[in-house]
Each structure stands twice: as C-alpha cells, then as structure tokens.
Design a protein around this motif. Structure first.
Motif, PDB file in Angstrom:
ATOM      1  N   UNK A  40     -38.762   8.832   2.686  1.00  0.00           N
ATOM      2  CA  UNK A  40     -39.427  10.082   2.321  1.00  0.00           C
ATOM      3  C   UNK A  40     -39.279  10.375   0.832  1.00  0.00           C
ATOM      4  N   UNK A  41     -38.127  10.041   0.261  1.00  0.00           N
ATOM      5  CA  UNK A  41     -37.938  10.240  -1.176  1.00  0.00           C
ATOM      6  C   UNK A  41     -38.962   9.441  -1.977  1.00  0.00           C
ATOM      7  N   UNK A  42     -39.146   8.184  -1.587  1.00  0.00           N
ATOM      8  CA  UNK A  42     -40.109   7.333  -2.294  1.00  0.00           C
ATOM      9  C   UNK A  42     -41.536   7.815  -2.068  1.00  0.00           C
TER      10      UNK A  42
ATOM     11  N   UNK B 266     -51.511   4.748  -1.908  1.00  0.00           N
ATOM     12  CA  UNK B 266     -51.166   4.720  -0.488  1.00  0.00           C
ATOM     13  C   UNK B 266     -50.949   3.291  -0.014  1.00  0.00           C
ATOM     14  N   UNK B 267     -51.760   2.363  -0.505  1.00  0.00           N
ATOM     15  CA  UNK B 267     -51.601   0.961  -0.143  1.00  0.00           C
ATOM     16  C   UNK B 267     -50.249   0.431  -0.614  1.00  0.00           C
ATOM     17  N   UNK B 268     -49.854   0.798  -1.836  1.00  0.00           N
ATOM     18  CA  UNK B 268     -48.551   0.374  -2.345  1.00  0.00           C
ATOM     19  C   UNK B 268     -47.417   0.927  -1.486  1.00  0.00           C
ATOM     20  N   UNK B 269     -47.525   2.192  -1.098  1.00  0.00           N
ATOM     21  CA  UNK B 269     -46.495   2.814  -0.279  1.00  0.00           C
ATOM     22  C   UNK B 269     -46.413   2.130   1.084  1.00  0.00           C
ATOM     23  N   UNK B 270     -47.550   1.858   1.688  1.00  0.00           N
ATOM     24  CA  UNK B 270     -47.533   1.204   3.005  1.00  0.00           C
ATOM     25  C   UNK B 270     -46.940  -0.196   2.930  1.00  0.00           C
ATOM     26  N   UNK B 271     -47.191  -0.909   1.852  1.00  0.00           N
ATOM     27  CA  UNK B 271     -46.566  -2.224   1.693  1.00  0.00           C
ATOM     28  C   UNK B 271     -45.053  -2.078   1.516  1.00  0.00           C
TER      29      UNK B 271
END
Length: 212
Positions: free
Chosen positions: A155-157, A185-190
C-alpha cells in the motif's frame, strides 16, 4: 460530499448544515491556496455562518482542517467505489483506481489538489481510498493474484505512486492523463507480481464512465 445518517430533527439538521458549511469552506481554502493560517472569522464568513458557531463544532482550526481533509478523502473513495462496482479482479480494481484518479484531475480538481497537497500523511488512513486499496491488496495476495508478501508495505508503494500521478496530472495538464495512468498502473501491477503481458492487458480494459 460524504454524509452520515440523516439528522433526526430541525435542530440537528441545522447543526449538521452549519458543520458541513465550515468543512466545505475549509476544503475550498485547502484547494485554492493550502494556507491554513486563515482566521476563524474569515472561515466563518466564507461558510456564511456566525463566528460563534465555529466553536459549537470544532475546538481549533487544526481540527477543522483535519476534518476537511478527511471529508475530501472519503468523497474520493466513494467516487471510485461507485465506478468500480461489479469489478472482482483485484488487479483490475488497482488499475481502474489509477485511471479514474487521473481523470478526476479534470472532473474533481478540488479533491485532487487536496489529495496532492495533503495525501502523503494519509496513505495509511482508515478513510478514503486507503482502506479500500488495502482490502483489494489483501484479497489479491490471498487469492494468489498478487505475489507480494505484505499488503501494508504494498500500500505504501501503491499510494506513493498514485500521489505522484495526481501531481503529474495537475502540474503537467498537457500530458495524456489516460496514458500516464495506464503506464503507472502497469508498473504497479508488475511490482505486485503480474506478468508483463497480463499487467498490460488489465490496464487497457474498458474503463467505467466517470460521469455516471
């Protein structure tokens, strides 16, 4: 704006209306200038309530401005909730949150300015989008959709990246907000463990209409 249970009588309704007017005035100040040094008299005048009414609801300006931020965060969470209703995939919920937030820079600029300026201290708040995002992260981890081990750390990231997106949209309005949001969002999901192709596909799914 977010509301609680309806007041039971005329006195309670008027009291609730006065409190909400003060909160609304404080939100406007936060969004316009971020300057919390405004006098109580100035806040009361903006809210169109009597000076003495202020202390019937708040002990200090700090308490009022904290309430204003909480109110804005909860409205933000509610706006996103309505738009993602019916989405079950935790990865799609994360992606939709990013993409809808980018669009809210145009549809809800006051909210986004408050989020940009005050959001960092509320990444782990129990109001707003934070508890909703934490819930989705926990579901994603439990189901195996996400491979990260700790939802709070994730959650922090996620929260920090979302706030960066808000700042980007407000500071660089000429950029393509949809593209920037999908890319982040793509970077976060990876980062959460999705394969590259999967993350790309999820962040390009049809987006719920923000206007509904």
């Amino acid at each position: 704006m977010p509301t609680s249970a309806p007041p039971k009588n005329r006195f309670e309704r008027r009291r609730a209306e006065t409190r909400q007017a003060l909160v609304r005035a404080a939100r406007q100040i936060l969004a316009e200038t971020g300057d919390t040094s405004a006098s109580i008299q100035a806040i009361a005048e903006r809210a169109d309530v009597g000076f003495g009414s202020f202390y019937n609801h708040f002990e200090s300006k700090t308490e009022l401005f904290d309430a204003a931020v909480t109110d804005a965060l909860e409205e933000f969470g509610q706006v996103i909730d309505v738009r993602v209703e019916g989405i079950d995939d935790p990865a799609e919920l994360v992606a939709a949150g990013f993409r809808l937030t980018a669009r809210m820079a145009d549809s809800h600029p006051e909210l986004m300015r408050i989020l940009r300026d005050r959001g960092l201290a509320h990444i782990h708040s129990d109001r707003g989008l934070a508890p909703r995002a934490l819930r989705d992260l926990e579901i994603g981890i439990a189901s195996g959709r996400f491979s990260c081990g700790n939802a709070t750390t994730a959650l922090s990231a996620l929260g920090g990246t979302l706030l960066s997106l808000v700042a980007l949209r407000l500071d660089r309005p000429e950029l393509d907000g949809d593209e920037a949001a999908s890319d982040l969002a793509e970077m976060v999901l990876r980062m959460l463990g999705l394969a590259a192709d999967d993350a790309h596909e999820v962040t390009r799914r049809p987006l719920p209409d923000l206007a509904r």
